[in-house]
Write a protein that holds these residues in place. Structure first.
Motif, PDB file in Angstrom:
ATOM      1  N   ASN A   1       0.812  -1.203  -0.122  1.00  0.00           N
ATOM      2  CA  ASN A   1      -0.078  -0.049   0.042  1.00  0.00           C
ATOM      3  C   ASN A   1       0.803   1.264   0.179  1.00  0.00           C
ATOM      4  OD1 ASN A   1      -1.611   2.298   0.813  1.00  0.00           O
ATOM      5  ND2 ASN A   1      -3.023   0.862   1.599  1.00  0.00           N
ATOM      6  N   HIS A   2       0.559   2.116  -0.909  1.00  0.00           N
ATOM      7  CA  HIS A   2       1.691   3.474  -0.872  1.00  0.00           C
ATOM      8  C   HIS A   2       1.527   4.150   0.334  1.00  0.00           C
ATOM      9  CE1 HIS A   2      -2.411   5.196  -2.181  1.00  0.00           C
ATOM     10  NE2 HIS A   2      -1.851   6.262  -1.891  1.00  0.00           N
ATOM     11  N   ARG A   3       0.420   4.080   1.091  1.00  0.00           N
ATOM     12  CA  ARG A   3       0.476   4.916   2.429  1.00  0.00           C
ATOM     13  C   ARG A   3       1.184   3.994   3.513  1.00  0.00           C
ATOM     14  NH1 ARG A   3      -3.162   9.084   2.186  1.00  0.00           N
ATOM     15  NH2 ARG A   3      -4.570   9.075   0.456  1.00  0.00           N
ATOM     16  N   ASP A   4       1.738   2.822   3.223  1.00  0.00           N
ATOM     17  CA  ASP A   4       2.346   2.324   4.313  1.00  0.00           C
ATOM     18  C   ASP A   4       3.899   2.830   4.563  1.00  0.00           C
ATOM     19  OD1 ASP A   4       0.131   0.707   5.037  1.00  0.00           O
ATOM     20  OD2 ASP A   4       0.942  -1.001   3.718  1.00  0.00           O
ATOM     21  N   ARG A   5       4.545   2.084   5.348  1.00  0.00           N
ATOM     22  CA  ARG A   5       6.033   2.722   5.630  1.00  0.00           C
ATOM     23  C   ARG A   5       6.708   1.488   6.259  1.00  0.00           C
ATOM     24  NH1 ARG A   5       4.423   7.331   9.892  1.00  0.00           N
ATOM     25  NH2 ARG A   5       2.699   7.627   8.263  1.00  0.00           N
ATOM     26  N   PRO A   6       7.967   1.609   6.246  1.00  0.00           N
ATOM     27  CA  PRO A   6       8.813   0.576   6.887  1.00  0.00           C
ATOM     28  C   PRO A   6       8.607   0.452   8.279  1.00  0.00           C
ATOM     29  CG  PRO A   6      10.161   1.813   5.534  1.00  0.00           C
ATOM     30  CD  PRO A   6       8.895   2.619   5.623  1.00  0.00           C
ATOM     31  N   ARG A   7       8.516  -0.852   8.762  1.00  0.00           N
ATOM     32  CA  ARG A   7       8.345  -1.157  10.233  1.00  0.00           C
ATOM     33  C   ARG A   7       9.435  -0.540  11.166  1.00  0.00           C
ATOM     34  NH1 ARG A   7       5.673  -7.218  10.101  1.00  0.00           N
ATOM     35  NH2 ARG A   7       3.813  -6.615   8.739  1.00  0.00           N
ATOM     36  N   SER A   8      10.776  -0.873  10.674  1.00  0.00           N
ATOM     37  CA  SER A   8      11.923  -0.449  11.259  1.00  0.00           C
ATOM     38  C   SER A   8      11.875   1.154  11.330  1.00  0.00           C
ATOM     39  CB  SER A   8      13.216  -1.026  10.819  1.00  0.00           C
ATOM     40  OG  SER A   8      13.436  -0.696   9.484  1.00  0.00           O
TER      41      SER A   8
END
Length: 311
Positions: free
Chosen positions: A238-245
């Motif tokens: 999803n383009h709105r997601d981001r890395p978890r770290s």
């Protein structure tokens, strides 16, 4: 904290990157994003010719390598400004969003020695492999200049000439936007120290060095027990997601150099140019607009009386 003044010099490869806002996956690999990135670079290169040595768009940050000869030194700044502006506008239009796309201004770092420029080329081009997105660069579905560097192929991209469309009435006119398609190609140049090499030799060297790097990353993943994210996983992002770290911030180096002598020599040139620019900036802000700035540097912005009254 004050921004570090720019200093552009001829025949030096500038390694460029920048993060998207909140590190969101706005550059997620899709055919549309790939075309946006290629068309934006091609349009900027057509208006402000530069030597583009490599380019790749990871899911939330791009990598570029650019240089210019002496006679085209003034093209660097407008090329960077226009290309990243076009990418941001088209990415917002594609994802139907508003607001800034880039987290900060571009990180532009000179590679003051030939081997360091080549090292940064392979770092940029193997970035998706290093991050575990794919096992090989040839499998990466995002934008990159892999085909140009490995096979000498020419890539073409399209864009809509919205200026011409609006001149014909825009949405209220009789002509559709699809009638205003323009095509642009992206020229990829060899690194300055490889200009005398034959094209076939450069392509072979690139493929061999790339394969060696991919094997090193593969071995590292096996030792750490990690797997590759894969093309299917990239398509589901999803383009709105981001890395978890969390993002590990590091100090931006003044230059990329492989020897102490190269780094010190550049630091001396930069310090001298910065001091000369500082002296010119004082006179410039006092109204002496004809003052000459050092080659490759830029005047400071002038605050308007309205803006100053709000301070």
């Amino acid at each position: 904290m004050a921004r570090r003044p720019r200093l552009f010099e001829p025949d030096i490869v500038y390694d460029v990157t920048v993060q998207t806002v909140d590190r969101e996956f706005l550059l997620k690999p899709t055919p549309e994003i790939n075309n946006i990135f290629g068309a934006s670079l091609g349009r900027a290169q057509r208006l402000f010719p530069v030597d583009l040595h490599y380019a790749l768009a990871n899911v939330n940050h791009p990598h570029l390598g650019v240089s210019v000869p002496e006679e085209r030194l003034a093209n660097l700044e407008p090329f960077f400004n226009l290309s990243m502006s076009l990418v941001a506008r088209e990415v917002n239009r594609h994802w139907q969003r508003k607001g800034p796309v880039w987290m900060s201004r571009l990180h532009i770092i000179p590679c003051v020695e030939d081997d360091k420029a080549e090292e940064r080329l392979y770092y940029a081009m193997t970035n998706p492999v290093k991050d575990g997105l794919v096992g090989k660069l040839s499998q990466y579905p995002g934008f990159s200049t892999y085909r140009q560097l490995a096979r000498g192929e020419t890539e073409r991209y399209f864009y809509f000439d919205r200026t011409a469309w609006w001149r014909q009435g825009g949405p209220a006119g009789k002509r559709r936007l699809e009638e205003f398609i323009e095509w642009v190609s992206l020229d990829v140049a060899p690194l300055p120290h490889q200009r005398e090499m034959k094209a076939s030799g450069r392509e072979t060297r690139f493929r061999h060095r790339l394969r060696e790097a991919e094997e090193r990353f593969d071995e590292l993943r096996r030792r750490e027990g990690r797997t590759v994210f894969g093309v299917k996983g990239l398509r589901k992002l999803n383009h709105r997601d981001r890395p978890r770290s969390d993002h590990k911030r590091s100090v931006q180096p003044l230059c990329h150099a492989s020897t102490v002598e190269g780094r010190v020599a550049y630091e001396l040139r930069y310090r001298e140019a910065r001091q000369a620019r500082m002296t010119a900036s004082v006179l410039f802000r006092q109204g002496q607009f004809e003052v000459e700035f050092p080659r490759g540097t830029f005047p400071p912005p002038l605050k308007t009386m309205y803006y100053a009254s709000l301070l």
